[in-house]
Design an enzyme around this catalytic site. Structure first.
Site, PDB file in Angstrom:
ATOM      1  N   CYS A 212       0.848  -1.180   0.000  1.00  0.00           N
ATOM      2  CA  CYS A 212       0.000   0.000   0.000  1.00  0.00           C
ATOM      3  C   CYS A 212       0.888   1.236   0.000  1.00  0.00           C
ATOM      4  CB  CYS A 212      -0.847  -0.049   1.268  1.00  0.00           C
ATOM      5  SG  CYS A 212      -1.712   1.486   1.572  1.00  0.00           S
TER       6      CYS A 212
ATOM      7  N   GLU B 225       9.811  -0.144 -11.133  1.00  0.00           N
ATOM      8  CA  GLU B 225       8.541  -0.160 -11.875  1.00  0.00           C
ATOM      9  C   GLU B 225       7.332   0.002 -10.950  1.00  0.00           C
ATOM     10  OE1 GLU B 225       8.365  -3.596 -14.395  1.00  0.00           O
ATOM     11  OE2 GLU B 225       9.785  -2.747 -15.834  1.00  0.00           O
TER      12      GLU B 225
ATOM     13  N   CYS C 150      -6.297   3.961   2.107  1.00  0.00           N
ATOM     14  CA  CYS C 150      -6.334   4.546   0.754  1.00  0.00           C
ATOM     15  C   CYS C 150      -7.686   5.218   0.486  1.00  0.00           C
ATOM     16  CB  CYS C 150      -6.022   3.482  -0.299  1.00  0.00           C
ATOM     17  SG  CYS C 150      -4.270   3.041  -0.318  1.00  0.00           S
TER      18      CYS C 150
ATOM     19  N   LYS D 271      13.896 -17.580 -13.871  1.00  0.00           N
ATOM     20  CA  LYS D 271      15.143 -18.305 -14.118  1.00  0.00           C
ATOM     21  C   LYS D 271      15.410 -18.538 -15.609  1.00  0.00           C
ATOM     22  CE  LYS D 271      13.137 -22.916 -13.212  1.00  0.00           C
ATOM     23  NZ  LYS D 271      11.751 -22.499 -12.864  1.00  0.00           N
TER      24      LYS D 271
ATOM     25  N   TRP E  89       8.157 -13.980 -20.651  1.00  0.00           N
ATOM     26  CA  TRP E  89       6.751 -13.690 -20.337  1.00  0.00           C
ATOM     27  C   TRP E  89       5.918 -13.304 -21.551  1.00  0.00           C
ATOM     28  CZ3 TRP E  89       6.212  -8.818 -22.022  1.00  0.00           C
ATOM     29  CH2 TRP E  89       7.320  -7.967 -21.954  1.00  0.00           C
TER      30      TRP E  89
ATOM     31  N   GLU F 145      16.290  -1.081 -18.520  1.00  0.00           N
ATOM     32  CA  GLU F 145      16.215  -2.532 -18.718  1.00  0.00           C
ATOM     33  C   GLU F 145      15.860  -2.835 -20.163  1.00  0.00           C
ATOM     34  OE1 GLU F 145      13.478  -4.736 -16.285  1.00  0.00           O
ATOM     35  OE2 GLU F 145      13.955  -3.560 -14.516  1.00  0.00           O
TER      36      GLU F 145
HETATM   37  C1  GLA Z   1      10.541  -5.940 -15.426  1.00  0.00           C
HETATM   38  C2  GLA Z   1      11.182  -5.878 -14.047  1.00  0.00           C
HETATM   39  C3  GLA Z   1      12.352  -6.796 -13.869  1.00  0.00           C
HETATM   40  C4  GLA Z   1      12.089  -8.117 -14.558  1.00  0.00           C
HETATM   41  C5  GLA Z   1      11.796  -7.875 -16.016  1.00  0.00           C
HETATM   42  C6  GLA Z   1      11.612  -9.140 -16.823  1.00  0.00           C
HETATM   43  O1  GLA Z   1      10.908  -4.985 -16.289  1.00  0.00           O
HETATM   44  O2  GLA Z   1      11.557  -4.575 -13.659  1.00  0.00           O
HETATM   45  O3  GLA Z   1      12.589  -6.974 -12.487  1.00  0.00           O
HETATM   46  O4  GLA Z   1      11.001  -8.738 -13.951  1.00  0.00           O
HETATM   47  O5  GLA Z   1      10.607  -7.141 -16.109  1.00  0.00           O
HETATM   48  O6  GLA Z   1      11.350  -8.846 -18.172  1.00  0.00           O
HETATM   49 ZN    ZN Z   2      -3.859   1.040   0.858  1.00  0.00          ZN
END
Ligand code: GLA
Ligand code: ZN
Length: 688
Positions: free
Chosen positions: A123, A158, A168, A362, A321, A313
């Site tokens: 939160c 992020e 909230c 991984k 993913w 990044e």
């Molecule tokens: C995000 C996160 C990272 C990782 C990458 C994988 O951008 O900030 O910690 O999880 O995705 O793509």
């Molecule tokens: Zn909250």
């Protein structure tokens, strides 16, 4: 005129190259950490983002701090010419923290509190979480704020998501009280008289919920604004806790492609913008759409502070993913990375340095594979790029001036997609914005991506696709742009609602009606398979001709001073205007009343950009799928020529002298570019 920016860090005034480094996953195996330093130097890496998810290693039990391992890593960095973006670890918490302070756990929209787990599961309002984060950040700042290896702070990771807990809810109500002062004002703004939803007590107001209120658009919009402000306030809280020790150390927070946070609101509290880009290359036969979309994103993040940003990044190979996580084909690592530099990044950084042995990421690409050595295709690609970035180092700090801007507002994005309207089957807002952008990208025209609250004065041409939510103030600013000689392009479904998501009265496009010289009376929605068409009128001032297909939405407009340049071809509104131009003051405002395809947009923007007098990076026709971008320091221009098509290409230059920055050789009259090819040239600044 020198327009080079001060380096992001005076300690490392070059292009940065590195990765998220998570040594806390390998503390049980010190040999790995020794090997990492050797490999980092071999890969030409000069910076690592460290400690992003290290809370449990830094504070294994409440109030028990362990910094020795981090001391050791940073000391090894110092001895080996490697620098660090030091993270605050608030992106994920140790289990003991949620155990002792359950209020830190997020509450979902259905009002059920999450269990411990995952990350970003906290939160942003909780005083307990804020306090724990401040203690940790202050300790880090005290110990490392003046450390020679540390170039800046990587605040959290992020930021994203939202919490619906009682803390909230109260914060939201207080925010609303500040915004509206009285319930009468709020009720009118949200139009709560509809369905008898009038509030008579502030306590009755709840955040949007699947089992509660979801249909009041003004509430939904304010909730999104509140969540952004609360997250920015949390970020500011983190920054204050690190800045006291050394105010000169720059701060950034890595952003992503989130729709739910208005990232522009973070810009004023950051020293440098950074973001994480994961393009889905090789999804289609060519990479043109993906390339232009990510070019747009780079431009958007750069435009937030109008100076170089950081690619914090990216993946050196594949993600784990995407629906289908493809490898980068030969050349793509270099092309994708240098594309970011071309659009204003001063760094190429990866997630992550070394593949984790276990848990959910991984199998995500990393510089060092499970194989554990440097003899991999990915490592070679990374090391080669390290060499290239060193060769291109003088580019660091140079800027990317643009005379053209696209308006892309988060609040418009939220509102246009929340509305129940003519085409709930899909308005394709982002795709439409990208379509317009691509027509400029294809010509090698630099573009800024700005918000309605930004300054419009640097631009000769502004494009506002589907500016559904348009404030009176934005209308006035766009009118002023045209009055002073600028060109404006607006499309259908603009000027429909105000900042409270209430329809403008008196005729659409509301605050843009006078500038565009039209009244949009009705809008017809087409089925997915349906098409209408635009036929250009003979002798139109853009010199366009022929017939182009149109789809999705067709607005039925009346001319109120504008002239028609083209008309619909079909249906009961055939022959009515579909493309118009209005002359106002010294400028002109164009209106597209329907969704048009790439072929039209390319022809249209060729004519409009020439009329606006916006320069192409190279005064030449670029082959399809090839683009050119430019950075400049005032005396030299750095020109990037990139081929994202599936064919090798030849680019005719424009007679100026181009010197290859990597080889020092002068280019011939035509530059050959293989598939995934990129060349970086230096050109002395011309007068255009
Ligand atoms: C995000 C996160 C990272 C990782 C990458 C994988 O951008 O900030 O910690 O999880 O995705 O793509
Ligand atoms: Zn909250």
């Amino acid at each position: 005129m020198t327009i080079v920016n001060a380096p992001i860090s005076p300690k490392l005034p070059v292009l940065m190259h590195g990765a998220d480094y998570n040594p806390d996953q390998w503390l049980h195996d010190p040999a790995v950490l020794e090997e990492d330093i050797r490999l980092m130097k071999l890969a030409g890496c000069n910076v690592m983002a460290i400690g992003i998810f290290s809370w449990a290693a830094l504070e294994p039990a409440e109030g028990e701090f362990r910094f020795e391992w981090l001391d050791h890593v940073l000391e090894r960095f110092c001895n080996n010419g490697i620098y660090a973006w030091l993270a605050t670890p608030s992106g994920a918490r140790p289990a003991w923290l949620s155990d002792s302070y359950p209020e830190v756990l997020r509450v979902a929209p259905n009002r059920v509190r999450n269990l411990y787990g995952g990350r970003h599961n906290h939160c942003f309002t909780s005083p307990a979480y804020r306090e724990k984060v401040a203690i940790m950040n202050r300790k880090l700042a005290e110990r490392y704020g003046a450390h020679p290896a540390v170039v800046g702070w990587h605040i959290s990771n992020e930021y994203g998501g939202e919490c619906h807990c009682e803390l909230c809810q109260d914060a939201f109500r207080n925010w609303l009280k500040r915004e509206y002062r009285t319930l009468d004002a709020l009720n009118l703004a949200w139009w709560t008289s509809f369905w008898s939803h009038t509030y008579t007590d502030w306590q009755q107001i709840e955040s949007p919920a699947p089992h509660g209120e979801r249909m009041v658009h003004g509430l939904n919009l304010d909730w999104r604004r509140f969540v952004t402000e609360q997250t920015v306030a949390f970020c500011k809280h983190e920054i204050d806790a690190v800045k006291w020790a050394n105010p000169d150390l720059p701060v950034t927070t890595n952003m992503y492609t989130l729709e739910s946070l208005d990232y522009r609101r973070f810009a004023p509290i950051l020293d440098v913008i950074s973001w994480d880009a994961y393009p889905d290359w090789h999804k289609e036969q060519d990479n043109v759409k993906v390339a232009a979309t990510f070019a747009f994103m780079h431009d958007m993040f750069r435009s937030m502070l109008r100076k170089p940003f950081l690619l914090m990044e990216s993946t050196p190979s594949m993600t784990n993913w995407q629906a289908v996580s493809k490898l980068k084909k030969p050349g793509m690592h270099r092309l994708s990375s240098l594309q970011a530099i071309a659009h204003g990044s001063d760094s190429i950084q990866y997630f992550q340095w070394r593949k984790s042995r276990g848990s959910s990421e991984k199998l995500h690409g990393a510089v060092v594979d499970h194989a554990g050595h440097e003899h991999t295709r990915v490592f070679r690609d990374v090391a080669e790029l390290g060499g290239t970035l060193a060769d291109l180092s003088e580019i660091a700090g140079s800027l990317t001036p643009s005379e053209t801007a696209i308006l892309f507002d988060w609040e418009n994005r939220w509102a246009v997609k929340d509305a129940k309207g003519p085409r709930n089957a899909g308005l394709h807002y982002e795709e439409t914005v990208h379509d317009h952008y691509r027509a400029l990208w294809q010509q090698g025209i630099p573009v800024d991506v700005i918000g309605s609250e930004d300054d419009f004065s640097p631009y000769k041409l502004i494009i506002a696709p589907m500016l559904y939510l348009c404030r009176e103030e934005t209308g006035r600013k766009l009118e002023a742009l045209v009055e002073r000689g600028g060109l404006l392009v607006v499309t259908y479904w603009s000027g429909i609602v105000d900042e409270h998501d209430r329809c403008h009265l008196g005729g659409f496009p509301g605050p843009l009606r006078k500038t565009l010289g039209i009244w949009a009376e009705e809008i017809d929605a087409l089925q997915d398979h349906e098409r209408n068409g635009l036929t250009l009128l003979e002798g139109n001032p853009l010199g366009l001709s022929g017939r182009y297909e149109s789809r999705e939405l067709c607005e039925l407009i009346h001319l109120e001073g504008a002239e028609a340049l083209g008309c619909y071809t079909d249906d009961f509104y055939a022959k009515r205007p579909a493309l118009t131009r209005n002359c106002l003051g010294l400028g002109k405002a164009y209106y597209m009343a329907t969704r048009l395809g790439d072929d039209f947009l390319l022809a249209f923007y060729r004519a409009v950009s020439a009329q606006a007098g916006v320069a192409r990076v190279i005064d030449t026709e670029l082959p399809a799928g090839v683009t050119a971008q430019q950075r400049t320091n005032g005396s030299s221009e750095y020109i990037f020529l990139m081929n994202f098509s599936d064919k090798s290409a030849e680019v005719p230059l424009d007679g100026q002298t181009y010197v290859d920055l990597e080889t020092g050789e002068a280019a011939g009259a035509v530059v050959p570019l293989p598939v995934n090819g990129i060349r970086v040239f230096k050109r002395e600044t011309s007068l255009h």
